[in-house]
Design a protein around this motif. Structure first.
Motif, mmCIF file in Angstrom:
data_model
loop_
_atom_site.group_PDB
_atom_site.id
_atom_site.type_symbol
_atom_site.label_atom_id
_atom_site.label_comp_id
_atom_site.label_asym_id
_atom_site.label_seq_id
_atom_site.Cartn_x
_atom_site.Cartn_y
_atom_site.Cartn_z
ATOM 1 N N ALA A 25 -0.136 20.918 -7.960
ATOM 2 C CA ALA A 25 -0.180 19.909 -9.025
ATOM 3 C C ALA A 25 0.385 18.589 -8.498
ATOM 4 C CB ALA A 25 0.617 20.392 -10.234
ATOM 5 N N ASP A 26 0.258 17.551 -9.310
ATOM 6 C CA ASP A 26 0.791 16.239 -8.949
ATOM 7 C C ASP A 26 1.894 15.835 -9.919
ATOM 8 O OD1 ASP A 26 -0.944 15.916 -6.843
ATOM 9 O OD2 ASP A 26 -2.370 14.699 -7.971
ATOM 10 N N VAL A 27 2.924 15.198 -9.405
ATOM 11 C CA VAL A 27 3.958 14.586 -10.234
ATOM 12 C C VAL A 27 3.689 13.085 -10.262
ATOM 13 C CG1 VAL A 27 6.417 14.066 -10.407
ATOM 14 C CG2 VAL A 27 5.678 16.325 -9.642
ATOM 15 N N PRO A 28 3.508 12.475 -11.444
ATOM 16 C CA PRO A 28 3.344 11.026 -11.500
ATOM 17 C C PRO A 28 4.693 10.333 -11.297
ATOM 18 C CG PRO A 28 3.302 11.924 -13.713
ATOM 19 C CD PRO A 28 3.451 13.094 -12.775
ATOM 20 N N SER A 33 0.864 -1.180 0.000
ATOM 21 C CA SER A 33 0.000 0.000 0.000
ATOM 22 C C SER A 33 0.898 1.226 0.000
ATOM 23 C CB SER A 33 -0.899 0.024 1.232
ATOM 24 O OG SER A 33 -1.805 -1.047 1.194
ATOM 25 N N ILE A 34 0.714 2.086 -0.994
ATOM 26 C CA ILE A 34 1.583 3.247 -1.157
ATOM 27 C C ILE A 34 0.738 4.492 -1.005
ATOM 28 C CG2 ILE A 34 3.164 4.457 -2.707
ATOM 29 C CD1 ILE A 34 2.613 1.062 -3.790
ATOM 30 N N GLY A 35 1.165 5.404 -0.144
ATOM 31 C CA GLY A 35 0.364 6.596 0.088
ATOM 32 C C GLY A 35 1.189 7.791 0.484
ATOM 33 N N GLN A 36 0.481 8.913 0.660
ATOM 34 C CA GLN A 36 1.080 10.154 1.166
ATOM 35 C C GLN A 36 2.269 10.614 0.332
ATOM 36 O OE1 GLN A 36 0.112 12.190 3.633
ATOM 37 N NE2 GLN A 36 -1.663 11.000 4.226
ATOM 38 N N GLY A 37 2.175 10.457 -0.983
ATOM 39 C CA GLY A 37 3.254 10.932 -1.833
ATOM 40 C C GLY A 37 3.262 12.444 -1.927
ATOM 41 N N THR A 39 5.426 -2.892 -10.930
ATOM 42 C CA THR A 39 5.486 -1.432 -10.995
ATOM 43 C C THR A 39 4.116 -0.829 -10.714
ATOM 44 O OG1 THR A 39 5.009 -1.358 -13.356
ATOM 45 C CG2 THR A 39 7.314 -1.522 -12.729
ATOM 46 N N VAL A 40 4.129 0.366 -10.159
ATOM 47 C CA VAL A 40 2.901 1.112 -9.889
ATOM 48 C C VAL A 40 3.238 2.598 -9.986
ATOM 49 C CG1 VAL A 40 3.266 1.131 -7.390
ATOM 50 C CG2 VAL A 40 0.956 1.405 -8.305
ATOM 51 N N THR A 41 2.269 3.373 -10.454
ATOM 52 C CA THR A 41 2.462 4.818 -10.546
ATOM 53 C C THR A 41 1.569 5.505 -9.520
ATOM 54 O OG1 THR A 41 3.028 4.689 -12.886
ATOM 55 C CG2 THR A 41 2.315 6.833 -12.064
ATOM 56 N N VAL A 42 2.178 6.382 -8.734
ATOM 57 C CA VAL A 42 1.447 7.105 -7.686
ATOM 58 C C VAL A 42 1.707 8.601 -7.859
ATOM 59 C CG1 VAL A 42 1.585 5.187 -6.063
ATOM 60 C CG2 VAL A 42 3.367 6.945 -6.046
ATOM 61 N N PRO A 43 0.800 9.443 -7.347
ATOM 62 C CA PRO A 43 1.015 10.889 -7.443
ATOM 63 C C PRO A 43 1.845 11.423 -6.290
ATOM 64 C CG PRO A 43 -1.161 10.458 -6.565
ATOM 65 C CD PRO A 43 -0.537 9.109 -6.818
ATOM 66 N N LEU A 44 2.729 12.364 -6.601
ATOM 67 C CA LEU A 44 3.388 13.163 -5.567
ATOM 68 C C LEU A 44 2.752 14.550 -5.617
ATOM 69 C CD1 LEU A 44 7.201 12.398 -6.143
ATOM 70 C CD2 LEU A 44 5.585 11.202 -4.626
#
Ligand code: CU
Length: 151
Positions: free
Chosen positions: A121-124, A29-33, A134-139
């Motif tokens: 804004a978000d950085v992918p 689980s990936i969060g808080q980017g 692999t997974v892409t998450v927003p920063l």
């Protein structure tokens, strides 16, 4: 390499907010980017939290983003009273544990920004794991002085 000594102090004092999970990939689980505002051609940072909910260790191998030429995995080490950044070849993700990349510790360096990072804004960010793939998450881009993710 820039020194992060001031960030370290603030990072140690900062309360860790409750984690809202942004993405699930396999047993991770990936969060808080989040990242900080920065200018084009410069260097940005990347922070996030990764929880391994499985029974087997995984490992973050690398990261990439169209927003930067390259992304390095860094840690902070104390050398003669000064905290310095050092690249690491990967970040272990022990089973049942949460690894948090945060100011003063493990972090991502976004090197060679293609365009300015603008607040709001978000950085992918694409993460590559040894087991989970692999997974892409927003920063989410925070203000230049930010020390922690926004709520
Ligand atoms: Cu660094």
């Amino acid at each position: 390499m820039r020194f992060h000594r001031r960030l370290l102090l603030v990072g140690l004092l900062a309360a860790v907010p409750a984690m809202a999970q942004d993405a699930t990939q396999g047993e991770l689980s990936i969060g808080q980017g989040w990242t900080r505002a920065a200018g084009a051609n410069g260097t940005g940072v990347g922070y996030l939290s990764i929880r391994n909910t499985g029974a087997v260790a995984d490992r973050l191998l690398s990261a990439s983003t169209p927003a930067a030429r390259t992304v390095e995995l860094h840690t902070m080490l104390r050398e003669a009273e000064v905290m310095r950044m050092r690249p690491v070849g990967g970040i272990p993700l022990p089973p049942g544990e949460t690894v948090t990349l945060a100011p003063g510790g493990l972090h991502l360096m976004l090197i060679g920004l293609a365009a300015p990072l603008v607040v709001g804004a978000d950085v992918p960010l694409t993460l590559r794991f040894e087991r989970a793939g692999t997974v892409t998450v927003p920063l989410r881009i925070q203000a230049a002085g930010a020390r922690r993710p926004a709520h």
